[in-house]
Design a protein around this motif. Structure first.
Motif, PDB file in Angstrom:
ATOM      1  N   ASP A 105       0.807  -1.225   0.000  1.00  0.00           N
ATOM      2  CA  ASP A 105       0.000   0.000   0.000  1.00  0.00           C
ATOM      3  C   ASP A 105       0.841   1.276   0.000  1.00  0.00           C
ATOM      4  N   VAL A 106       2.175   1.139   0.127  1.00  0.00           N
ATOM      5  CA  VAL A 106       3.039   2.326   0.050  1.00  0.00           C
ATOM      6  C   VAL A 106       4.198   2.103  -0.928  1.00  0.00           C
ATOM      7  N   GLN A 107       4.036   1.144  -1.828  1.00  0.00           N
ATOM      8  CA  GLN A 107       5.089   0.910  -2.821  1.00  0.00           C
ATOM      9  C   GLN A 107       5.200   2.076  -3.803  1.00  0.00           C
ATOM     10  N   TRP A 108       4.072   2.741  -4.054  1.00  0.00           N
ATOM     11  CA  TRP A 108       4.072   3.870  -4.980  1.00  0.00           C
ATOM     12  C   TRP A 108       4.108   5.191  -4.216  1.00  0.00           C
ATOM     13  N   THR A 109       4.924   6.129  -4.698  1.00  0.00           N
ATOM     14  CA  THR A 109       4.974   7.479  -4.141  1.00  0.00           C
ATOM     15  C   THR A 109       4.819   8.474  -5.278  1.00  0.00           C
ATOM     16  N   LEU A 110       3.780   9.270  -5.240  1.00  0.00           N
ATOM     17  CA  LEU A 110       3.556  10.299  -6.250  1.00  0.00           C
ATOM     18  C   LEU A 110       4.516  11.457  -5.990  1.00  0.00           C
ATOM     19  N   LEU A 111       5.350  11.760  -6.969  1.00  0.00           N
ATOM     20  CA  LEU A 111       6.350  12.818  -6.820  1.00  0.00           C
ATOM     21  C   LEU A 111       5.890  14.148  -7.399  1.00  0.00           C
ATOM     22  N   GLU A 112       5.083  14.058  -8.464  1.00  0.00           N
ATOM     23  CA  GLU A 112       4.662  15.276  -9.156  1.00  0.00           C
ATOM     24  C   GLU A 112       3.358  15.024  -9.885  1.00  0.00           C
ATOM     25  N   LYS A 113       2.454  15.990  -9.842  1.00  0.00           N
ATOM     26  CA  LYS A 113       1.165  15.889 -10.530  1.00  0.00           C
ATOM     27  C   LYS A 113       0.967  17.146 -11.362  1.00  0.00           C
ATOM     28  N   ASN A 114       0.918  16.990 -12.687  1.00  0.00           N
ATOM     29  CA  ASN A 114       0.756  18.131 -13.597  1.00  0.00           C
ATOM     30  C   ASN A 114       1.763  19.246 -13.301  1.00  0.00           C
ATOM     31  N   GLY A 115       3.017  18.840 -13.051  1.00  0.00           N
ATOM     32  CA  GLY A 115       4.084  19.811 -12.845  1.00  0.00           C
ATOM     33  C   GLY A 115       4.170  20.394 -11.451  1.00  0.00           C
ATOM     34  N   GLN A 116       3.287  19.960 -10.557  1.00  0.00           N
ATOM     35  CA  GLN A 116       3.260  20.500  -9.199  1.00  0.00           C
ATOM     36  C   GLN A 116       3.487  19.381  -8.182  1.00  0.00           C
ATOM     37  N   ALA A 117       3.998  19.764  -7.002  1.00  0.00           N
ATOM     38  CA  ALA A 117       4.129  18.790  -5.916  1.00  0.00           C
ATOM     39  C   ALA A 117       2.731  18.325  -5.516  1.00  0.00           C
ATOM     40  N   THR A 167      -0.586  17.137  -3.456  1.00  0.00           N
ATOM     41  CA  THR A 167      -1.159  17.408  -2.144  1.00  0.00           C
ATOM     42  C   THR A 167      -1.253  16.093  -1.373  1.00  0.00           C
ATOM     43  N   GLU A 168      -1.522  16.174  -0.098  1.00  0.00           N
ATOM     44  CA  GLU A 168      -1.663  14.959   0.707  1.00  0.00           C
ATOM     45  C   GLU A 168      -2.822  14.114   0.198  1.00  0.00           C
ATOM     46  N   GLY A 169      -3.902  14.788  -0.210  1.00  0.00           N
ATOM     47  CA  GLY A 169      -5.062  14.074  -0.731  1.00  0.00           C
ATOM     48  C   GLY A 169      -4.748  13.350  -2.033  1.00  0.00           C
ATOM     49  N   GLN A 170      -3.991  14.006  -2.913  1.00  0.00           N
ATOM     50  CA  GLN A 170      -3.613  13.379  -4.179  1.00  0.00           C
ATOM     51  C   GLN A 170      -2.704  12.177  -3.942  1.00  0.00           C
ATOM     52  N   GLN A 171      -1.795  12.309  -2.962  1.00  0.00           N
ATOM     53  CA  GLN A 171      -0.891  11.204  -2.636  1.00  0.00           C
ATOM     54  C   GLN A 171      -1.665   9.995  -2.134  1.00  0.00           C
ATOM     55  N   LYS A 172      -2.618  10.228  -1.229  1.00  0.00           N
ATOM     56  CA  LYS A 172      -3.422   9.138  -0.687  1.00  0.00           C
ATOM     57  C   LYS A 172      -4.254   8.472  -1.778  1.00  0.00           C
ATOM     58  N   LYS A 173      -4.865   9.287  -2.631  1.00  0.00           N
ATOM     59  CA  LYS A 173      -5.697   8.749  -3.702  1.00  0.00           C
ATOM     60  C   LYS A 173      -4.864   7.921  -4.678  1.00  0.00           C
ATOM     61  N   PHE A 174      -3.687   8.439  -5.021  1.00  0.00           N
ATOM     62  CA  PHE A 174      -2.814   7.747  -5.963  1.00  0.00           C
ATOM     63  C   PHE A 174      -2.380   6.395  -5.401  1.00  0.00           C
ATOM     64  N   ARG A 175      -1.952   6.393  -4.139  1.00  0.00           N
ATOM     65  CA  ARG A 175      -1.510   5.142  -3.514  1.00  0.00           C
ATOM     66  C   ARG A 175      -2.650   4.138  -3.384  1.00  0.00           C
ATOM     67  N   LYS A 176      -3.831   4.638  -3.067  1.00  0.00           N
ATOM     68  CA  LYS A 176      -4.984   3.758  -2.920  1.00  0.00           C
ATOM     69  C   LYS A 176      -5.328   3.098  -4.251  1.00  0.00           C
ATOM     70  N   GLU A 177      -5.311   3.892  -5.331  1.00  0.00           N
ATOM     71  CA  GLU A 177      -5.636   3.359  -6.651  1.00  0.00           C
ATOM     72  C   GLU A 177      -4.591   2.348  -7.110  1.00  0.00           C
ATOM     73  N   ARG A 178      -3.322   2.650  -6.870  1.00  0.00           N
ATOM     74  CA  ARG A 178      -2.251   1.748  -7.279  1.00  0.00           C
ATOM     75  C   ARG A 178      -2.252   0.450  -6.471  1.00  0.00           C
ATOM     76  N   ALA A 179      -2.481   0.565  -5.169  1.00  0.00           N
ATOM     77  CA  ALA A 179      -2.531  -0.630  -4.318  1.00  0.00           C
ATOM     78  C   ALA A 179      -3.688  -1.524  -4.731  1.00  0.00           C
ATOM     79  N   LYS A 180      -4.812  -0.910  -5.062  1.00  0.00           N
ATOM     80  CA  LYS A 180      -5.983  -1.671  -5.500  1.00  0.00           C
ATOM     81  C   LYS A 180      -5.676  -2.407  -6.799  1.00  0.00           C
TER      82      LYS A 180
END
Length: 216
Positions: free
Chosen positions: A84-96, A98-111
């Protein structure tokens, strides 16, 4: 959506030797690659053996119909971490992110990882692989045409596509996989796809390891 997942040798003697090797097949009935051309079997084995070990940084870019960048992200994958933490979002559309985007990204990837993906050996019907007719312009590559298998629970029409697996003629490792649409296909009531193709490219990372995917 359909997503998936591609050196010239100068010695005539070496070319002749490799051509004979390309015709040989694995004939051990207990081997899962029995009946598969030996160079292709060796290439798939080397990739499958080492594919789960790589940590990597992935850049994803999506374009709109006018060719403009529509969405992009950069993420890091580390197989040594819990799923559930193998993926780490580093950048989204050129920006760092947010915490919400990081959680959503990890949740989708883990699923996605838990659900499981179609593995290379499952999607390709390698026992029916044939050496492509014209190898004269292939340089240091052997090219096999490999049929696709139907994917359980999917409407993906495998018979509509051609897949070419290109391997290093000397090392017997993957170099590229090309997928091309044979004829137009309807993937939804109002979506009629007339042309489509995809390519997976592989590169050597370590001398004693199989190649890794470099670009899709």
């Amino acid at each position: 959506a359909m997503r998936l997942f591609f050196s010239v040798l100068c010695s005539a003697v070496l070319l002749a030797t490799c051509a004979r090797a390309a015709d040989a097949v694995v004939d051990d009935p207990l081997d899962p690659f029995a009946g598969v051309p030996a160079p292709l079997a060796a290439a798939l084995r080397s990739f499958g053996r080492d594919a789960p070990r790589w940590a990597y940084t992935q850049r994803f870019v999506q374009y709109d119909r006018k060719g403009r960048e529509d969405e992009s992200w950069i993420a890091r994958f580390d197989p040594s971490q819990h799923y559930d933490v193998q993926w780490t979002l580093l950048e989204k559309n050129g920006q760092a992110p947010t915490e919400g985007q990081q959680k959503k990204f990890r949740k989708e990837r883990a699923k996605l990882e838990q659900k499981g993906r179609v593995r290379l050996g499952e999607a390709l019907d390698v026992k029916r692989a044939v050496l492509a007719p014209d190898q004269s312009a292939a340089g240091g590559l052997l090219t096999y045409e490999v049929p696709l298998r139907p994917i359980e629970g999917s409407k993906f029409p495998p018979e509509k596509f051609q897949v070419f697996v290109r391997i290093d003629r000397e090392k017997h490792v993957l170099r590229a996989i090309d997928l091309k649409l044979r004829e137009r296909v309807r993937v939804a009531v109002i979506v009629n796809v007339k042309a489509a193709d995809a390519r997976i490219e592989f590169v050597d990372v370590l001398a004693d390891a199989g190649p890794a995917i470099a670009k899709i």
